[in-house]
Scaffold this motif. Structure first.
Motif, PDB file in Angstrom:
ATOM      1  N   ILE A 297       2.148   2.888  12.290  1.00 22.98           N
ATOM      2  CA  ILE A 297       1.048   3.101  11.258  1.00 22.98           C
ATOM      3  C   ILE A 297      -0.320   2.301  11.501  1.00 22.98           C
ATOM      4  O   ILE A 297      -1.402   3.016  11.417  1.00 22.98           O
ATOM      5  CB  ILE A 297       1.447   2.985   9.937  1.00 22.98           C
ATOM      6  CG1 ILE A 297       2.549   3.561   9.404  1.00 22.98           C
ATOM      7  CG2 ILE A 297       0.284   2.892   8.892  1.00 22.98           C
ATOM      8  CD1 ILE A 297       3.184   3.399   8.064  1.00 22.98           C
TER       9      ILE A 297
ATOM     10  N   LYS B 265      -2.179   4.299  14.358  1.00 24.58           N
ATOM     11  CA  LYS B 265      -2.651   5.331  13.777  1.00 24.58           C
ATOM     12  C   LYS B 265      -4.077   4.825  13.010  1.00 24.58           C
ATOM     13  O   LYS B 265      -5.237   5.684  13.066  1.00 24.58           O
ATOM     14  CB  LYS B 265      -1.882   5.889  12.875  1.00 24.58           C
ATOM     15  CG  LYS B 265      -2.356   7.267  12.128  1.00 24.58           C
ATOM     16  CD  LYS B 265      -1.433   8.120  11.332  1.00 24.58           C
ATOM     17  CE  LYS B 265      -1.901   9.424  10.656  1.00 24.58           C
ATOM     18  NZ  LYS B 265      -0.930   9.895   9.924  1.00 24.58           N
TER      19      LYS B 265
ATOM     20  N   ASN C 202       1.004  -1.127  -0.102  1.00 22.72           N
ATOM     21  CA  ASN C 202       0.054   0.024   0.090  1.00 22.72           C
ATOM     22  C   ASN C 202       0.982   1.286  -0.054  1.00 22.72           C
ATOM     23  O   ASN C 202       1.222   1.852   1.075  1.00 22.72           O
ATOM     24  CB  ASN C 202      -1.072  -0.076   1.156  1.00 22.72           C
ATOM     25  CG  ASN C 202      -1.883   1.122   1.086  1.00 22.72           C
ATOM     26  OD1 ASN C 202      -2.167   1.925   0.295  1.00 22.72           O
ATOM     27  ND2 ASN C 202      -2.798   0.983   2.091  1.00 22.72           N
ATOM     28  N   SER C 203       1.312   1.586  -1.358  1.00 17.16           N
ATOM     29  CA  SER C 203       2.391   2.692  -1.297  1.00 17.16           C
ATOM     30  C   SER C 203       1.965   3.891  -0.887  1.00 17.16           C
ATOM     31  O   SER C 203       2.619   4.753  -0.212  1.00 17.16           O
ATOM     32  CB  SER C 203       2.956   2.625  -2.885  1.00 17.16           C
ATOM     33  OG  SER C 203       1.873   2.973  -3.483  1.00 17.16           O
ATOM     34  N   SER C 204       0.795   4.141  -1.156  1.00 20.41           N
ATOM     35  CA  SER C 204       0.309   5.585  -0.514  1.00 20.41           C
ATOM     36  C   SER C 204       0.135   5.673   0.656  1.00 20.41           C
ATOM     37  O   SER C 204       0.570   6.791   1.425  1.00 20.41           O
ATOM     38  CB  SER C 204      -1.339   5.626  -1.265  1.00 20.41           C
ATOM     39  OG  SER C 204      -2.132   4.891  -0.706  1.00 20.41           O
ATOM     40  N   LEU C 205      -0.077   4.585   1.434  1.00 23.34           N
ATOM     41  CA  LEU C 205      -0.154   4.671   3.108  1.00 23.34           C
ATOM     42  C   LEU C 205       1.092   4.963   3.619  1.00 23.34           C
ATOM     43  O   LEU C 205       1.322   5.908   4.385  1.00 23.34           O
ATOM     44  CB  LEU C 205      -0.817   3.371   3.435  1.00 23.34           C
ATOM     45  CG  LEU C 205      -0.888   3.241   5.097  1.00 23.34           C
ATOM     46  CD1 LEU C 205      -1.949   4.185   5.690  1.00 23.34           C
ATOM     47  CD2 LEU C 205      -1.118   1.719   5.670  1.00 23.34           C
ATOM     48  N   TYR C 206       2.099   4.299   3.116  1.00 23.49           N
ATOM     49  CA  TYR C 206       3.658   4.419   3.440  1.00 23.49           C
ATOM     50  C   TYR C 206       4.092   5.997   3.240  1.00 23.49           C
ATOM     51  O   TYR C 206       4.743   6.655   3.785  1.00 23.49           O
ATOM     52  CB  TYR C 206       4.437   3.420   3.238  1.00 23.49           C
ATOM     53  CG  TYR C 206       4.172   1.951   3.674  1.00 23.49           C
ATOM     54  CD1 TYR C 206       4.466   1.855   4.976  1.00 23.49           C
ATOM     55  CD2 TYR C 206       3.495   1.124   2.965  1.00 23.49           C
ATOM     56  CE1 TYR C 206       4.277   0.535   5.436  1.00 23.49           C
ATOM     57  CE2 TYR C 206       3.273  -0.227   3.718  1.00 23.49           C
ATOM     58  CZ  TYR C 206       3.638  -0.295   4.944  1.00 23.49           C
ATOM     59  OH  TYR C 206       3.302  -1.863   5.477  1.00 23.49           O
ATOM     60  N   LYS C 207       3.731   6.290   2.163  1.00 18.72           N
ATOM     61  CA  LYS C 207       4.078   7.620   1.400  1.00 18.72           C
ATOM     62  C   LYS C 207       3.297   8.731   2.332  1.00 18.72           C
ATOM     63  O   LYS C 207       4.086   9.832   2.625  1.00 18.72           O
ATOM     64  CB  LYS C 207       3.542   7.776   0.152  1.00 18.72           C
ATOM     65  CG  LYS C 207       4.079   9.138  -0.592  1.00 18.72           C
ATOM     66  CD  LYS C 207       3.740   9.104  -2.031  1.00 18.72           C
ATOM     67  CE  LYS C 207       3.773  10.484  -2.637  1.00 18.72           C
ATOM     68  NZ  LYS C 207       3.441  10.668  -3.975  1.00 18.72           N
ATOM     69  N   ASN C 208       2.390   8.618   2.698  1.00 17.02           N
ATOM     70  CA  ASN C 208       1.597   9.570   3.515  1.00 17.02           C
ATOM     71  C   ASN C 208       1.921   9.481   5.038  1.00 17.02           C
ATOM     72  O   ASN C 208       1.727  10.244   5.710  1.00 17.02           O
ATOM     73  CB  ASN C 208       0.098   9.294   3.623  1.00 17.02           C
ATOM     74  CG  ASN C 208      -0.461   9.629   2.278  1.00 17.02           C
ATOM     75  OD1 ASN C 208       0.215  10.477   1.590  1.00 17.02           O
ATOM     76  ND2 ASN C 208      -1.337   9.105   1.832  1.00 17.02           N
ATOM     77  N   ASN C 209       2.605   8.694   5.390  1.00 18.21           N
ATOM     78  CA  ASN C 209       3.193   8.244   7.011  1.00 18.21           C
ATOM     79  C   ASN C 209       4.636   8.227   6.658  1.00 18.21           C
ATOM     80  O   ASN C 209       5.277   7.219   7.262  1.00 18.21           O
ATOM     81  CB  ASN C 209       2.618   7.257   7.446  1.00 18.21           C
ATOM     82  CG  ASN C 209       0.954   7.400   7.854  1.00 18.21           C
ATOM     83  OD1 ASN C 209       0.686   8.170   8.514  1.00 18.21           O
ATOM     84  ND2 ASN C 209       0.232   7.145   6.771  1.00 18.21           N
ATOM     85  N   PRO C 210       5.713   9.112   6.565  1.00 18.74           N
ATOM     86  CA  PRO C 210       7.046   8.946   6.504  1.00 18.74           C
ATOM     87  C   PRO C 210       7.609   8.711   7.657  1.00 18.74           C
ATOM     88  O   PRO C 210       7.171   9.336   8.571  1.00 18.74           O
ATOM     89  CB  PRO C 210       7.627  10.021   5.624  1.00 18.74           C
ATOM     90  CG  PRO C 210       6.426  11.160   5.906  1.00 18.74           C
ATOM     91  CD  PRO C 210       5.209  10.441   5.999  1.00 18.74           C
TER      92      PRO C 210
END
Length: 736
Positions: A377, A380, A362-370
């Motif tokens: 995560i 959260k 889930n690249s967008s999830l990791y991108k939005n939580n650097p």
């Protein structure tokens, strides 16, 4: 009974002596006709432009919330409170209720008489819907009449349920407007209560059952269930009984505790009966569709009847996965409903949900939580989604429970039957959920594990790969978990073998040789030839310019690849891009090939060479695909050996089932349907499971004259006639 009929007649007269009843009768058909003519015109014009449609009756009358019946259903709650608001409140306001209650007439006769009047009015509305159905039959050829009747029945039951609620609310106040608004409020509660507390297992089944929303959907789609029928009857009985008890309490003096006990017992009794009737093992069904599209295919039913052990379905929900929303606690009840067709025949299915977190794609999830790790995560996400983090299984624990690594920790179900287990996946297409074909394939793997086919791909000579995601490779067709038609999602096992160091496994059902780039060694050829001599089934695909690698294998079959690359003139595509068509011989050999040939379906082959055959070593040859010059591009070979029919598929192109071609959007192709049919043929129809049902032949015809007739009647003749009739009656009554 006579008293009830006299009261009903009086109420009907009173109803029609007011303009409200006539306005509803005028507005209701006009509003419904707007929806129906819109759908008929849209589909009729598209058909005349050459676009093909199937299941026209379903698309027009069902079609979810946007279909004809869905539109009617969404407006009924506006009409019924206007009709019921004065049933009792008018009597209370005028004081005549005291005369009624002091008369020898029984309370139940008063209630049933008034309710019978509204039911009779509802029959008029039902008759209008019947006229819609009859006039639609003039426009729709071979219309599915029983499905239309089923939908109309559901709307009648819904009107009756609304009317019972409106009657009760009318007995609570002397103000008709307050009664109408209160009825709307109760209908709103019953429509939205199904979404309340769905994340709480203790009460989610209760609130989901209480909801009136969705109760007509199955009827409208052609499936009548006893659960929904009993629900409507219980709502009617409950609110009629509440009305009678309220009026009776005005006639007699009872303590609050006695009254409360009566109400509590009534409500509890209805809830208990309703809950019991909703149990899958006690639910009966009638499929009203012509082709029984709301019932499992006979092959699925036959398979289920072989079950002699309980089935458990566990949904593993990774809260870090992008598809978490499909398995969140709030959708549990709806998710369980998605297996309704199977629960009809396997009512004791156990369904569990396990929530966990682990590394996800889930690249967008990791991108939005650097800078945050998975644990942070997950905490959260749990906080945002309202989950108790203590109930979320951590990575170390979930890995001990089940191996989800190969599933990439995606949202997935695991089916357990005895000691057999298999995964059932969600997909990346518009449907998302598995269809009957995928579910039955998974069940068959559990029930008949000995029939699971193994598709073994040769490696070691630079063949097409089942593990790489390249455009030319076969991962999409074989092992792509998110692709519905991949082999692993259709019940196959996928294996590979390097002949330089391994032998072909005895478990191999189909051996695949896909475009080898270098020639086989003598040792490799001996193994392949021995497999063929033993009667093994084979899938071979080659490419222009690389014929030499396959030549020794094809020679044993009496077939060879031509040396040239076939080219055809095309306005939009390269000359080497061939749009192959099905041959007459293929149509004669298979009903599906005949269907595709009749529909002029094409199979795209970007770079293909022809196949030549003469003496085929005892094989019967059928050309399946050909170019415009009837050059064979794909063949099937069959012969009987060891009391079994040996089946071999040969193609002069290896790209037709590559990832690039399966995802191609222009031109529209049938590549993955064709691919699926090949695999089914190679393993004697065991997998993929055949659940095909013929499409209905209903089409929109006479849409111009048919629409004119519908519009003339519902926009002109009917409303004008009702307006004249109603006005005349009201004027006559006023003069008297």
């Amino acid at each position: 009974m006579r008293t009830i009929l006299r009261i009903a007649r009086h109420e009907l007269c009173t109803l029609f002596y007011s303009p409200v009843a006539w306005l509803v009768l005028i507005i209701f058909p006009i509003q419904a006709a707007l929806d129906l003519t819109k759908f008929l015109q849209m589909i009729g014009r598209a058909q005349r432009m050459g676009q093909l449609f199937t299941n026209i009756t379903e698309k027009i009358f069902a079609g979810g919330p946007y279909g004809f019946y869905g539109g009617v259903k969404n407006t009924l709650y506006l009409y019924i409170p206007l009709l019921t608001m004065g049933l009792v409140s008018r009597e209370i306001h005028s004081g005549s209720i005291k005369l009624l209650l002091s008369s020898p007439i029984k309370v139940r006769e008063i209630v049933l008489g008034k309710y019978l009047a509204i039911m009779s009015y509802a029959l008029i509305l039902l008759g209008i819907l019947g006229i819609f159905g009859l006039m639609s039959a003039y426009t729709i050829t071979d219309m599915d009449y029983k499905m239309v009747i089923s939908g109309a029945l559901s709307l009648y039951l819904l009107i009756c349920a609304y009317a019972a609620i409106g009657l009760f609310m009318s007995c609570l106040t002397s103000y008709q407007v307050v009664a109408a608004i209160s009825t709307l409020a109760v209908l709103g509660v019953l429509n939205f209560i199904g979404g309340l507390f769905q994340g709480v297992d203790l009460v989610r089944h209760i609130t989901y059952f209480l909801a009136i929303s969705g109760r007509t959907e199955q009827f409208i789609n052609g499936l009548i269930s006893t659960e929904d029928v009993i629900y409507f009857l219980l709502v009617i009985v409950l609110f009629l009984s509440l009305t009678a008890m309220k009026l009776q309490s005005d006639r007699e003096a009872k303590s609050f505790s006695v009254k409360f006990t009566r109400y509590a017992l009534l409500i509890a009794g209805c809830c208990i009966i309703g809950f019991i009737s909703s149990r899958p093992s006690l639910t009966g069904y009638i499929d009203m569709t012509v082709n029984h599209s709301r019932t499992l295919h006979k092959n699925s039913i036959a398979l289920i009847k072989k079950m002699d052990k309980p089935l458990k379905i566990t949904t593993y929900v990774n809260i870090l996965d992008g598809n978490y929303y499909l398995g969140k606690p709030e959708v549990k009840s709806a998710d369980e409903k998605s297996f309704m067709q199977y629960r009809r025949f396997v009512p004791d299915v156990q369904m569990d949900f396990v929530y966990y977190y682990d590394k996800a794609k889930n690249s967008s999830l990791y991108k939005n939580n650097p800078g945050l790790n998975d644990d942070a995560i997950a905490r959260k996400v749990a906080e945002i989604q309202g989950l108790n983090f203590k109930d979320i299984v951590p990575p170390a624990q979930i890995r001990k429970m089940v191996d989800l690594h190969n599933e990439e920790n995606r949202l997935v179900r695991q089916l357990t039957y005895g000691d057999q287990k298999t995964f059932l996946r969600y997909f990346g297409d518009i449907m998302i959920y598995p269809s009957e074909q995928e579910i039955t394939a998974a069940l068959k793997r559990l029930i008949e594990p000995g029939k699971i086919p193994t598709f073994t791909f040769l490696t070691g000579n630079y063949e097409r790969s089942v593990d790489r995601e390249g455009d030319a490779d076969y991962k999409t067709a074989t092992k792509e978990m998110s692709f519905r038609y991949s082999l692993i999602n259709q019940g196959f096992n996928i294996d590979t073998v390097n002949l330089q160091s391994q032998s072909i496994s005895a478990k191999t059902t189909i051996l695949c040789i896909a475009d080898p780039k270098i020639q086989f060694t003598k040792q490799d050829l001996d193994k392949i030839n021995q497999y063929i001599a033993n009667g093994g089934n084979l899938f071979i695909s080659g490419e222009p310019g690389r014929q030499q690698a396959l030549a020794p294998v094809l020679a044993t079959l009496g077939v060879k690849l031509n040396t040239d690359t076939i080219k055809e003139k095309s306005r939009d595509f390269a000359p080497e891009f061939i749009m192959a068509s099905f041959t007459k011989e293929a149509a004669a050999a298979s009903s599906k090939y005949k269907l595709w040939k009749d529909d002029n379906d094409i199979i795209t082959m970007p770079g293909v060479t022809g196949l030549a055959y003469g003496k085929t070593k005892g094989f019967d040859v059928v050309p399946i695909l050909a170019d415009k010059n009837n050059t064979p591009l794909a063949l099937t070979l069959t012969r009987t050996i060891n009391n079994k029919q040996q089946r071999i598929y040969l193609s002069g192109d290896a790209d037709f089932m590559s990832s690039a071609e399966l995802y191609r959007r222009r031109p529209a192709t049938g590549n993955f349907y064709f691919m699926t049919e090949i695999f089914s043929w190679l393993n004697y129809g065991e997998f993929p499971v055949d659940v095909y049902k013929p499409e209905l032949k209903d089409v929109v015809s006479n849409d111009v004259s048919g629409l004119f007739m519908i519009r003339l009647f519902f926009f002109g003749i009917l409303p004008i006639s009702l307006l004249i009739w109603g006005s005349s009656l009201l004027i006559y009554r006023k003069k008297r």
